[in-house]
Write a protein that holds these residues in place. Structure first.
Motif, PDB file in Angstrom:
ATOM      1  N   ILE A   1      28.775  44.017  38.723  1.00 41.42           N
ATOM      2  CA  ILE A   1      29.255  45.323  38.277  1.00 41.42           C
ATOM      3  C   ILE A   1      29.944  45.201  36.924  1.00 41.42           C
ATOM      4  O   ILE A   1      29.732  46.013  36.015  1.00 41.42           O
ATOM      5  CB  ILE A   1      30.205  45.922  39.336  1.00 41.42           C
ATOM      6  N   ASN A   2      30.771  44.140  36.773  1.00 43.46           N
ATOM      7  CA  ASN A   2      31.467  43.955  35.493  1.00 43.46           C
ATOM      8  C   ASN A   2      30.480  43.710  34.358  1.00 43.46           C
ATOM      9  O   ASN A   2      30.630  44.249  33.256  1.00 43.46           O
ATOM     10  CB  ASN A   2      32.448  42.799  35.606  1.00 43.46           C
ATOM     11  N   ASP A   3      29.442  42.898  34.638  1.00 42.82           N
ATOM     12  CA  ASP A   3      28.437  42.651  33.603  1.00 42.82           C
ATOM     13  C   ASP A   3      27.702  43.932  33.245  1.00 42.82           C
ATOM     14  O   ASP A   3      27.436  44.198  32.063  1.00 42.82           O
ATOM     15  CB  ASP A   3      27.426  41.605  34.097  1.00 42.82           C
ATOM     16  N   PHE A   4      27.369  44.713  34.250  1.00 39.80           N
ATOM     17  CA  PHE A   4      26.663  45.970  33.968  1.00 39.80           C
ATOM     18  C   PHE A   4      27.526  46.918  33.148  1.00 39.80           C
ATOM     19  O   PHE A   4      27.062  47.537  32.186  1.00 39.80           O
ATOM     20  CB  PHE A   4      26.251  46.643  35.284  1.00 39.80           C
TER      21      PHE A   4
ATOM     22  N   SER B   1      33.787  51.517  41.777  1.00 39.41           N
ATOM     23  CA  SER B   1      35.064  51.058  42.338  1.00 39.41           C
ATOM     24  C   SER B   1      35.249  51.601  43.754  1.00 39.41           C
ATOM     25  O   SER B   1      35.695  50.880  44.662  1.00 39.41           O
ATOM     26  CB  SER B   1      36.227  51.510  41.446  1.00 39.41           C
ATOM     27  N   ALA B   2      34.900  52.875  43.957  1.00 41.45           N
ATOM     28  CA  ALA B   2      35.018  53.464  45.294  1.00 41.45           C
ATOM     29  C   ALA B   2      34.075  52.784  46.271  1.00 41.45           C
ATOM     30  O   ALA B   2      34.428  52.551  47.439  1.00 41.45           O
ATOM     31  CB  ALA B   2      34.721  54.962  45.219  1.00 41.45           C
TER      32      ALA B   2
ATOM     33  N   GLU C   1      28.822  49.864  28.345  1.00 41.82           N
ATOM     34  CA  GLU C   1      29.746  50.259  27.277  1.00 41.82           C
ATOM     35  C   GLU C   1      29.133  50.034  25.909  1.00 41.82           C
ATOM     36  O   GLU C   1      29.305  50.837  24.976  1.00 41.82           O
ATOM     37  CB  GLU C   1      31.057  49.483  27.425  1.00 41.82           C
ATOM     38  N   GLN C   2      28.424  48.920  25.756  1.00 41.35           N
ATOM     39  CA  GLN C   2      27.765  48.630  24.476  1.00 41.35           C
ATOM     40  C   GLN C   2      26.688  49.669  24.175  1.00 41.35           C
ATOM     41  O   GLN C   2      26.560  50.140  23.038  1.00 41.35           O
ATOM     42  CB  GLN C   2      27.151  47.226  24.524  1.00 41.35           C
ATOM     43  N   GLU C   3      25.926  50.055  25.217  1.00 36.05           N
ATOM     44  CA  GLU C   3      24.881  51.065  25.019  1.00 36.05           C
ATOM     45  C   GLU C   3      25.488  52.405  24.619  1.00 36.05           C
ATOM     46  O   GLU C   3      24.975  53.096  23.718  1.00 36.05           O
ATOM     47  CB  GLU C   3      24.066  51.228  26.307  1.00 36.05           C
TER      48      GLU C   3
END
Length: 443
Positions: free
Chosen positions: A1-4, A35-36, A9-11
Motif C-alpha cells: 500500500i505504501n509503495d502504491f 487505511s480503513a 502521489e508521483q502520478e
C-alpha cells in the motif's frame, strides 16, 4: 500500500494544473479507504456471550430476570440482522459503482484522464472491499447474537420447568399486602389520568407559547394513559405471583376468583399492546418536533417549555418500554400459574378452565369490537353494534315479508273466485313496502 501510494502521489504530481485538485481529492479518499480496510483486517473471532451454568431450581425472580435477558438478547439479534441487511444494500451500491468505474477506466484516454479514472476505480474497489469485510464481520456477529438469543430462550424454558416450590406463609402475606398496594397505585394512576385529561381539554390559547403548552399537556395525557396501563400490568403481575404462591402452599385457593383474574390478565395482554404503537408514534413525533425546532429568538420561558416537552416525551417512551417488558413478564407468569393449576387440580380441569377463559375472552373481544367506530356518515360514527342492529332489522323484515307472502299464497290457493292475480300483486307490493320501510328504519 505504501509503495502504491508513493507511486500514485508521483502520478498526481505530474497531472495538469486543472486536474491537480481532483487528483489530490481522489488520492486522499483512496488513502483513507486503504487505511480503513487495514483496520478491518483484525481478528475474525468474536467472543460468544455465555450464560452461567444452569441451576438446579429457580425462583420467580430468577425466571423474570432470565426473561428480561432473553428479551434483550432477542432485540440485539434483530438489531444485528438489520445491520447485516443495511450493509448488504451498501455492498450492492459499492459493487455497482465499482463496475461503472471499471468501464470508465477502460474507456478513458491515456494521460490525465486515465490516471483520474484509475484513482476513481481504486477508490470504488477499496470501498467495495471495506463493505465486503464489514458484511462478513457483521454476519458473524449476527450469527453469534442469534445463538445467544436462542440459548437465553432455552434457559427461560428450563427455569420455568424447574421453579422452586418452597414458598412460606410470610411470602404469601407479603404478596397480599403488595396486591393492596398495587390496587391503590392503580386508583392513583387513574386519578392522575382524569386530571391530565381535564387539563389537556381546558387550555386553548392561540399563541405560540399557548400551543406549545397545549402540546405539553397532551403529552402528559398520553404519559398518564401509559402509567395507568403500567399500574394495571404491575397489579396483574403481583396477583399472578400471589396465586402461584397459594397454589404451591396448597391453601385451597378460590379457583373462581383465580379464573376471573386470569381472564383480566388475558385481556390486558391482548389490549395493552394494541395501544403501544399509537403511544410510541405520538411521543416520537413530539420528540422529533421539539428536537428540530429552531430556538433562536425564543425567550427563556419558551425554551423552558420546550425542555419540559422534551423531557415529557422521553419519559413517556421510557414508560412504554417498561410497559412492554411488564406485559411480557405477565404473559410468562400467566403460563406459570396455568402450569401450577394443572398440577394442583389435574390436567383436564385445567384445560376446562383455560377453555372457559378463552371463550370469555373471545366474547369480551366481540363485545369490544361492537363499540369500535368503523366509519362515519355525515359526522355520525357507525360502530359494529350499529351494523349488527341494521342486519337484524333487515332479517326480521325479510322473515315478516316471507310470512305474509306465504299466508297470501295459501289464501290464493283456496280462492275459487279468480282473484289470484290481485292477490299476487298484493303479495309483491306488501313485500316491497316492508323491505323499503325496514331499509329506512335500519339506516
Amino acid at each position: 500500500i505504501n509503495d502504491f501510494l508513493a507511486a500514485a502521489e508521483q502520478e498526481v504530481a505530474n497531472l495538469d494544473a486543472a486536474n491537480q485538485e481532483s487528483g489530490q481529492s481522489l488520492l486522499a479518499a483512496v488513502r483513507d479507504n486503504l487505511s480503513a480496510y487495514l483496520a478491518l483486517r483484525g481478528d475474525d473471532e468474536l467472543e460468544l456471550q455465555a450464560l452461567p451454568q444452569p441451576q438446579i431450581s429457580y425462583s420467580l425472580d430468577d425466571l423474570l430476570r432470565l426473561a428480561a435477558v432473553a428479551r434483550d438478547a432477542q432485540k440485539g439479534a434483530i438489531a444485528e440482522q438489520l445491520e447485516v441487511e443495511r450493509e448488504q444494500r451498501v455492498l450492492g451500491g459499492a459493487s455497482r459503482r465499482r463496475d461503472q468505474a471499471f468501464k470508465d477506466y477502460v474507456d478513458a484516454s491515456p494521460g490525465d484522464e486515465k490516471v483520474i479514472a484509475g484513482l476513481r476505480l481504486i477508490q470504488t474497489r477499496s470501498a467495495q472491499a471495506i463493505s465486503t469485510r464489514r458484511l462478513r464481520l457483521l454476519t458473524q456477529s449476527q450469527v453469534r447474537a442469534a445463538e445467544y438469543a436462542d440459548a437465553t430462550a432455552q434457559r427461560v424454558t428450563l427455569a420455568s420447568e424447574n421453579l422452586a416450590t418452597t414458598p412460606d406463609e410470610a411470602d404469601l402475606e407479603g404478596l397480599l399486602d403488595a396486591v393492596v398496594t398495587r390496587e391503590k397505585a392503580v386508583e392513583e394512576a387513574r386519578k392522575q389520568l382524569r386530571s391530565a385529561e381535564l387539563e389537556a381539554a381546558g387550555l386553548d390559547l392561540d399563541t405560540p407559547d399557548g400551543r406549545s403548552q397545549q402540546r405539553l399537556l397532551q403529552q402528559k395525557r398520553i404519559d398518564a394513559q401509559v402509567e395507568v396501563a403500567l399500574a394495571n400490568v404491575k397489579l396483574a403481575k403481583t396477583q399472578a405471583r400471589r396465586w402461584w404462591t397459594e397454589l404451591q402452599l396448597d391453601t385451597d385457593p378460590d379457583m373462581d376468583e383465580l379464573q376471573d383474574q386470569a381472564l383480566a390478565w388475558s385481556q390486558l395482554i391482548r389490549t395493552v399492546p394494541l395501544n403501544v404503537p399509537a403511544w410510541q408514534q405520538e411521543s416520537q413525533a413530539e420528540l422529533l418536533s421539539v428536537q428540530t425546532m429552531d430556538r433562536s429568538g425564543m425567550n427563556r420561558a419558551s425554551r423552558r417549555l420546550l425542555d419540559e416537552r422534551l423531557a415529557a416525551a422521553q419519559a413517556t417512551l421510557a414508560d412504554i418500554a417498561e410497559v412492554e417488558s411488564a406485559i411480557a413478564d405477565l404473559e410468562l407468569l400467566g403460563t406459570v400459574v396455568d402450569t401450577a393449576v394443572a398440577e394442583t387440580s389435574g390436567a383436564f380441569s385445567s384445560w376446562l378452565q383455560s377453555a372457559s377463559r378463552e371463550v370469555q375472552s373471545v366474547y369480551q373481544r366481540a363485545v369490544g369490537l361492537a363499540d369500535v367506530t368503523i366509519f362515519e356518515l355525515g359526522g355520525t360514527p357507525v360502530t359494529g353494534r350499529d351494523i349488527f342492529r341494521m342486519l337484524v332489522i333487515l332479517l326480521v323484515a325479510y322473515l315478516l315479508s316471507r310470512s305474509i307472502r306465504y299466508a297470501i299464497r295459501r289464501v290464493s290457493e283456496k280462492d275459487a273466485t279468480g282473484n289470484q292475480a290481485t292477490l299476487y300483486t298484493l303479495s309483491r307490493l306488501t313485500h316491497y313496502a316492508i323491505i323499503i320501510i325496514a331499509l329506512f328504519v335500519a339506516l
